[in-house]
Write a protein that holds these residues in place. Structure first.
Motif, PDB file in Angstrom:
ATOM      1  N   PRO A   1      -3.652 -45.150  74.437  1.00 41.93           N
ATOM      2  CA  PRO A   1      -3.299 -44.330  75.604  1.00 41.93           C
ATOM      3  C   PRO A   1      -1.780 -44.256  75.811  1.00 41.93           C
ATOM      4  CG  PRO A   1      -5.053 -45.888  76.141  1.00 41.93           C
ATOM      5  CD  PRO A   1      -4.544 -46.267  74.796  1.00 41.93           C
ATOM      6  N   GLY A   2      -1.315 -43.041  76.082  1.00 40.66           N
ATOM      7  CA  GLY A   2       0.090 -42.849  76.407  1.00 40.66           C
ATOM      8  C   GLY A   2       1.039 -42.869  75.227  1.00 40.66           C
ATOM      9  N   ARG A   3       0.513 -42.892  73.993  1.00 36.16           N
ATOM     10  CA  ARG A   3       1.398 -42.995  72.837  1.00 36.16           C
ATOM     11  C   ARG A   3       1.213 -41.857  71.831  1.00 36.16           C
ATOM     12  NH1 ARG A   3       0.941 -48.025  69.548  1.00 36.16           N
ATOM     13  NH2 ARG A   3       2.767 -47.070  68.578  1.00 36.16           N
ATOM     14  N   VAL A   4       0.370 -40.892  72.133  1.00 34.59           N
ATOM     15  CA  VAL A   4       0.025 -39.870  71.148  1.00 34.59           C
ATOM     16  C   VAL A   4       0.583 -38.518  71.567  1.00 34.59           C
ATOM     17  CG1 VAL A   4      -1.854 -38.666  69.962  1.00 34.59           C
ATOM     18  CG2 VAL A   4      -2.068 -41.108  70.505  1.00 34.59           C
ATOM     19  N   ASP A   5       1.200 -37.803  70.620  1.00 35.18           N
ATOM     20  CA  ASP A   5       1.650 -36.424  70.815  1.00 35.18           C
ATOM     21  C   ASP A   5       0.903 -35.526  69.835  1.00 35.18           C
ATOM     22  OD1 ASP A   5       3.644 -37.130  72.696  1.00 35.18           O
ATOM     23  OD2 ASP A   5       5.079 -37.559  71.090  1.00 35.18           O
ATOM     24  N   LEU A   6       0.549 -34.337  70.293  1.00 36.16           N
ATOM     25  CA  LEU A   6      -0.070 -33.343  69.425  1.00 36.16           C
ATOM     26  C   LEU A   6       0.893 -32.177  69.264  1.00 36.16           C
ATOM     27  CD1 LEU A   6      -2.228 -31.922  67.803  1.00 36.16           C
ATOM     28  CD2 LEU A   6      -3.452 -31.408  69.937  1.00 36.16           C
ATOM     29  N   GLY A   7       1.636 -32.181  68.154  1.00 34.72           N
ATOM     30  CA  GLY A   7       2.530 -31.077  67.837  1.00 34.72           C
ATOM     31  C   GLY A   7       1.797 -30.060  66.982  1.00 34.72           C
TER      32      GLY A   7
ATOM     33  N   ARG B   1       6.057 -43.434  70.506  1.00 37.52           N
ATOM     34  CA  ARG B   1       5.076 -42.374  70.593  1.00 37.52           C
ATOM     35  C   ARG B   1       4.888 -41.846  69.173  1.00 37.52           C
ATOM     36  NH1 ARG B   1       3.645 -40.647  75.630  1.00 37.52           N
ATOM     37  NH2 ARG B   1       2.530 -38.964  74.557  1.00 37.52           N
ATOM     38  N   ILE B   2       3.663 -41.647  68.769  1.00 41.74           N
ATOM     39  CA  ILE B   2       3.353 -41.196  67.412  1.00 41.74           C
ATOM     40  C   ILE B   2       2.659 -39.843  67.512  1.00 41.74           C
ATOM     41  CG2 ILE B   2       2.160 -41.722  65.278  1.00 41.74           C
ATOM     42  CD1 ILE B   2       4.287 -43.755  65.794  1.00 41.74           C
ATOM     43  N   GLY B   3       3.073 -38.917  66.658  1.00 41.90           N
ATOM     44  CA  GLY B   3       2.457 -37.602  66.751  1.00 41.90           C
ATOM     45  C   GLY B   3       2.601 -36.779  65.495  1.00 41.90           C
TER      46      GLY B   3
ATOM     47  N   VAL C   1      -1.078 -40.435  61.629  1.00 41.79           N
ATOM     48  CA  VAL C   1      -0.876 -40.799  63.035  1.00 41.79           C
ATOM     49  C   VAL C   1      -1.716 -42.022  63.396  1.00 41.79           C
ATOM     50  CG1 VAL C   1      -1.333 -40.064  65.410  1.00 41.79           C
ATOM     51  CG2 VAL C   1      -0.151 -38.527  63.839  1.00 41.79           C
ATOM     52  N   GLY C   2      -2.979 -42.020  63.007  1.00 45.87           N
ATOM     53  CA  GLY C   2      -3.834 -43.166  63.316  1.00 45.87           C
ATOM     54  C   GLY C   2      -3.332 -44.446  62.697  1.00 45.87           C
ATOM     55  N   MET C   3      -2.906 -44.380  61.437  1.00 49.75           N
ATOM     56  CA  MET C   3      -2.389 -45.565  60.757  1.00 49.75           C
ATOM     57  C   MET C   3      -1.103 -46.062  61.407  1.00 49.75           C
ATOM     58  SD  MET C   3       0.189 -46.434  58.369  1.00 49.75           S
ATOM     59  CE  MET C   3       0.515 -44.980  57.369  1.00 49.75           C
ATOM     60  N   LEU C   4      -0.204 -45.152  61.745  1.00 51.14           N
ATOM     61  CA  LEU C   4       1.084 -45.557  62.312  1.00 51.14           C
ATOM     62  C   LEU C   4       0.934 -46.125  63.721  1.00 51.14           C
ATOM     63  CD1 LEU C   4       3.310 -42.594  61.079  1.00 51.14           C
ATOM     64  CD2 LEU C   4       3.116 -44.880  60.100  1.00 51.14           C
ATOM     65  N   LEU C   5      -0.019 -45.610  64.475  1.00 54.45           N
ATOM     66  CA  LEU C   5      -0.270 -46.187  65.797  1.00 54.45           C
ATOM     67  C   LEU C   5      -0.669 -47.652  65.695  1.00 54.45           C
ATOM     68  CD1 LEU C   5      -2.163 -43.170  67.366  1.00 54.45           C
ATOM     69  CD2 LEU C   5      -0.081 -44.189  68.312  1.00 54.45           C
TER      70      LEU C   5
ATOM     71  N   ARG D   1      -8.012 -36.431  70.837  1.00 50.32           N
ATOM     72  CA  ARG D   1      -8.547 -37.146  72.001  1.00 50.32           C
ATOM     73  C   ARG D   1      -8.949 -38.573  71.621  1.00 50.32           C
ATOM     74  NH1 ARG D   1     -10.060 -35.402  76.867  1.00 50.32           N
ATOM     75  NH2 ARG D   1      -9.845 -33.199  77.415  1.00 50.32           N
ATOM     76  N   VAL D   2      -9.557 -38.713  70.460  1.00 50.31           N
ATOM     77  CA  VAL D   2      -9.945 -40.052  70.017  1.00 50.31           C
ATOM     78  C   VAL D   2      -8.704 -40.917  69.788  1.00 50.31           C
ATOM     79  CG1 VAL D   2     -10.990 -41.357  68.122  1.00 50.31           C
ATOM     80  CG2 VAL D   2     -12.155 -39.349  69.049  1.00 50.31           C
ATOM     81  N   LEU D   3      -7.703 -40.356  69.121  1.00 55.97           N
ATOM     82  CA  LEU D   3      -6.465 -41.105  68.905  1.00 55.97           C
ATOM     83  C   LEU D   3      -5.841 -41.512  70.236  1.00 55.97           C
ATOM     84  CD1 LEU D   3      -4.929 -38.931  66.052  1.00 55.97           C
ATOM     85  CD2 LEU D   3      -5.717 -41.295  65.831  1.00 55.97           C
TER      86      LEU D   3
END
Length: 314
Positions: free
Chosen positions: A104-110, A76-78, A65-69, A97-99
């Motif tokens: 901001p506004g692009r992270v999903d936690l599945g 949105r990356i998650g 996720v971090g790399m793809l962001l 939270r750090v990601l």
């Protein structure tokens, strides 16, 4: 389509490892696919978590996720998803939270429940949510005042239990049609019955699709996938075979039986054939977002399938 004619298309990528490929090859293909999906107009790009398997390379979705962001602009990356029973809930919350602070506004936690006792899962999700969105007077879960913002949480499931829990806890919900193709409407009905009254934009259907230029090509890709899936079901965990290998393979009775069972959860064909079927599937389930999962030996065939779907539906 839940009151709208707009269908969102998203991606669930499992970083498949093909015969003759390395896990590094598979992860590089995931990065390239995300960049192309970003250009094609897909809405989300989720990466999965798998362990102890020859067929998938993604064991650490938070790293991907971090790399793809960093390599995309609009998606949105998650995670699709983090297997919560394997980890301390607080660590998962802090990582995402750090990601989310960095993007901001692009992270999903599945979140998925595999990897531990099912009976413990609801309490672990509640603990995670306390760390992500602490309540006043709960010092055990209150982050520092400058804590990064929390990303939205999605529960992932193939039955009604996760749907009920998502409704109860106020998270979003994604149903895995490719695991359980007959139970999606029931699961979404349970989700809608919850006290939170979640809106349709907080639900999505994950579907397994292979699109190709011709029916013959799509059939060949589907046969290769079904051979891999059948072998896996029978305890033979191997990399994904090529279409040539599948065409030459002499199927056992057990393999053929498993392929017949798995075919119901796979949609394949040309884009002109698959597109209307996907729209109908979304209508039946009352969703306006489909999260497409495509498994092929060849990364280019996988990327081309997503190109065809984008052209047909976006």
């Amino acid at each position: 389509m839940s009151g709208t004619t707009t269908l969102r298309l998203s991606v669930l990528d499992q970083s498949p490892v093909g015969t003759g490929q390395t896990p590094a090859d598979a992860l590089a293909a995931t990065a390239a696919l995300a960049q192309e999906a970003d250009e094609l107009g897909y809405h989300r790009f989720w990466v999965a978590e798998h362990h102890d398997t020859e067929g998938f390379a993604g064991t650490a979705p938070e790293v991907l996720v971090g790399m793809l962001l960093e390599r995309t602009r609009n998606l949105r990356i998650g995670s699709g998803g983090v297997l919560l029973p394997r980890y301390p809930a607080r660590k998962v919350a802090e990582t995402f939270r750090v990601l989310s602070a960095l993007h901001p506004g692009r992270v999903d936690l599945g979140i998925g429940r595999a990897g531990g006792p099912a009976r413990d899962f609801p309490d672990r999700v509640r603990e995670l949510l306390r760390h992500l969105a602490p309540q006043p007077g709960d010092p055990a879960s209150t982050p520092p005042p400058a804590s990064p913002p929390a990303p939205p949480v999605w529960l992932l499931g193939a039955g009604t239990q996760s749907a009920r829990l998502a409704a109860e806890l106020g998270t979003s919900f994604a149903f895995a049609h490719f695991f359980s193709p007959d139970h999606g409407p029931i699961a979404f009905a349970r989700f809608a019955e919850g006290p939170t009254g979640r809106a349709s934009e907080h639900r999505a259907l994950a579907v397994r699709v292979i699109a190709a230029d011709t029916t013959r090509d799509a059939d060949a890709l589907a046969d290769a996938y079904l051979l891999w899936r059948s072998r896996k079901d029978l305890g033979h965990d191997e990399p994904h075979p090529t279409t040539t290998h599948a065409a030459r393979h002499r199927w056992t009775t057990d393999e053929s039986a498993r392929a017949a069972a798995n075919r119901a959860a796979l949609m394949h064909g040309t884009a002109d054939d698959v597109g209307p079927r996907l729209l109908e599937l979304a209508r039946v389930h009352g969703v306006d977002e489909l999260i497409v999962n495509t498994l092929t030996h060849d990364p280019e065939a996988r990327a081309h399938s997503y190109r065809l779907l984008a052209k047909a539906l976006l």
